[in-house]
Design an enzyme around this catalytic site. Structure first.
Site, mmCIF file in Angstrom:
data_model
loop_
_atom_site.group_PDB
_atom_site.id
_atom_site.type_symbol
_atom_site.label_atom_id
_atom_site.label_comp_id
_atom_site.label_asym_id
_atom_site.label_seq_id
_atom_site.Cartn_x
_atom_site.Cartn_y
_atom_site.Cartn_z
ATOM 1 N N GLN A 34 66.963 30.075 16.824
ATOM 2 C CA GLN A 34 67.142 28.972 15.784
ATOM 3 C C GLN A 34 65.722 28.942 14.875
ATOM 4 O O GLN A 34 64.758 29.688 15.357
ATOM 5 C CB GLN A 34 66.697 27.588 16.595
ATOM 6 C CG GLN A 34 65.857 27.458 17.807
ATOM 7 C CD GLN A 34 66.301 26.799 19.174
ATOM 8 O OE1 GLN A 34 66.799 25.888 19.062
ATOM 9 N NE2 GLN A 34 65.487 27.101 20.264
ATOM 10 N N ASP A 89 59.410 22.864 25.794
ATOM 11 C CA ASP A 89 58.085 22.055 25.480
ATOM 12 C C ASP A 89 57.183 21.978 26.715
ATOM 13 O O ASP A 89 56.099 21.797 26.450
ATOM 14 C CB ASP A 89 58.500 21.046 24.387
ATOM 15 C CG ASP A 89 59.288 20.162 25.247
ATOM 16 O OD1 ASP A 89 60.649 20.024 24.858
ATOM 17 O OD2 ASP A 89 58.981 19.273 26.310
ATOM 18 N N ALA A 141 70.847 29.863 30.657
ATOM 19 C CA ALA A 141 70.904 29.158 31.707
ATOM 20 C C ALA A 141 72.073 29.248 32.313
ATOM 21 O O ALA A 141 72.327 29.266 33.723
ATOM 22 C CB ALA A 141 70.555 27.685 31.375
ATOM 23 N N ASP A 159 67.445 19.496 29.808
ATOM 24 C CA ASP A 159 66.614 18.918 28.591
ATOM 25 C C ASP A 159 67.152 19.876 27.633
ATOM 26 O O ASP A 159 66.023 20.511 27.277
ATOM 27 C CB ASP A 159 65.139 18.889 29.016
ATOM 28 C CG ASP A 159 64.503 18.540 27.820
ATOM 29 O OD1 ASP A 159 63.141 18.983 27.988
ATOM 30 O OD2 ASP A 159 64.851 18.162 26.910
HETATM 31 N N1 LIG Z 1 62.557 18.059 25.296
HETATM 32 C C1 LIG Z 1 62.619 17.764 24.029
HETATM 33 C C2 LIG Z 1 63.892 16.665 23.850
HETATM 34 C C3 LIG Z 1 65.116 17.558 23.660
HETATM 35 N N2 LIG Z 1 66.265 16.760 23.506
HETATM 36 C C4 LIG Z 1 67.048 16.510 22.395
HETATM 37 C C5 LIG Z 1 66.156 16.562 21.078
HETATM 38 C C6 LIG Z 1 67.365 16.463 19.861
HETATM 39 C C7 LIG Z 1 67.939 15.008 19.890
HETATM 40 N N3 LIG Z 1 68.966 14.936 18.766
HETATM 41 C C8 LIG Z 1 68.610 15.122 21.223
HETATM 42 C C9 LIG Z 1 67.805 15.066 22.489
#
Ligand SMILES: NCCCN[C@H]1CC[C@H](N)CC1
Length: 292
Positions: A34, A89, A141, A159
């Site tokens: 990405q 993150d 995963a 997540d």
């Molecule tokens: N760990 C950071 C959150 C990642 N979760 C997504 C990020 C993008 C959003 N559209 C939906 C949740």
């Protein structure tokens, strides 16, 4: 310079866009998976963007990271082994570390560059990697879970980014089946479940799959995250059969959090009342989800 039209073309939220004022671009790059952008915003702190989609900001990340972690971990008695899918993150790791009962924290993130960038520009999140219980696995995963021993985890937290791009496979039935196999009896899954305003068809599909795959309780919860499209994000709490029902209602928190992080940071968003409130749904959502 992207045209205005391009802003409105994301298939996940066609016809709408949310903008933040950019003070300074801090990082721009491309991994095998990405495009990665980090910028300093004028009012939300640093912002992480993947393929043009806001993943987190310093100002409101607490809402998502605390809820996606404590909704599952506070709904089962003394969780010991936890797995994070995605979460490169480190914010979810930071939150899991608040739970003294946890002995091992596995994290499987596909993109090493996301980890490196967050360690440089988001120290309040990547502090999560400092906990000695954390074991990082960089890879897919789906493979990780297929090779995991059966019944290993008390809780699994997915997540991920949105189910377009690298995270596409994470909302499909085979993936949920590998998750169910990796959970202990009575274990709980918390999965990202998108917005009640924008994605009820996707939520219905995920609910149908999860109700077939997890014979315990399956509940949709939601919270406010101002920098996510429509300002809210959802979670799917799925409990595997095997524990007395009173433990399996993710709706009622039964575990208290011991409090501060390793860095002494207190919770900013989660509490027991907002845990219960997260499962209270507006009437249109009840109507659209009840038969799934
Ligand atoms: N760990 C950071 C959150 C990642 N979760 C997504 C990020 C993008 C959003 N559209 C939906 C949740």
């Amino acid at each position: 310079k992207t045209s205005k039209m391009q802003y409105y073309n994301n298939p996940m939220w066609p016809g709408e866009a949310h903008s933040l004022k950019v003070e300074k671009i801090l990082y721009q790059g491309k991994s095998p998976y990405q495009e990665i952008l980090v910028f300093e915003s004028s009012t939300y702190g640093n912002v992480l963007v993947l393929d043009g989609i806001v993943q987190l900001t310093d100002k409101d990340e607490c809402a998502y990271q605390e809820m996606v972690t404590h909704l599952p971990l506070c709904s089962i008695p003394s969780p010991k082994n936890v797995l994070v899918v995605g979460g490169g993150d480190g914010g979810v790791l930071r939150e899991i570390a608040r739970h003294d009962s946890v002995e091992t924290i596995d994290i499987c993130e596909i993109d090493q560059l996301v980890i490196d960038v967050c360690k440089e520009f988001f120290p309040n999140l990547s502090i999560g990697y400092k906990d000695p219980r954390v074991r990082l696995h960089v890879g897919d995963a789906v493979d990780f879970l297929r090779n995991s021993p059966e019944g290993k985890y008390d809780a699994i937290i997915v997540d991920s980014s949105d189910p377009i791009g690298p995270a596409q496979a994470l909302v499909e039935k085979p993936f949920f089946q590998t998750i169910a196999r990796a959970l202990k009896s009575g274990g709980v899954l918390c999965n990202l479940a998108e917005s009640m305003w924008l994605h009820t068809h996707l939520i219905q599909d995920m609910l149908a799959i999860c109700r077939q795959t997890f014979k315990g309780a399956v509940h949709y919860a939601w919270t406010s995250v101002p920098t996510y499209p429509s300002g809210v994000i959802g979670f799917l709490l799925c409990a595997k059969e095997g524990r007395p029902v009173n433990f399996l209602t993710p709706v009622n928190p039964i575990e208290k959090i011991q409090g501060a992080t390793k860095a002494g940071k207190e919770l900013r968003f989660y509490n027991s009342e907002i845990h219960r409130a997260a499962f209270v749904l507006p009437t249109f959502v009840r109507r659209e989800l009840e038969s799934y």
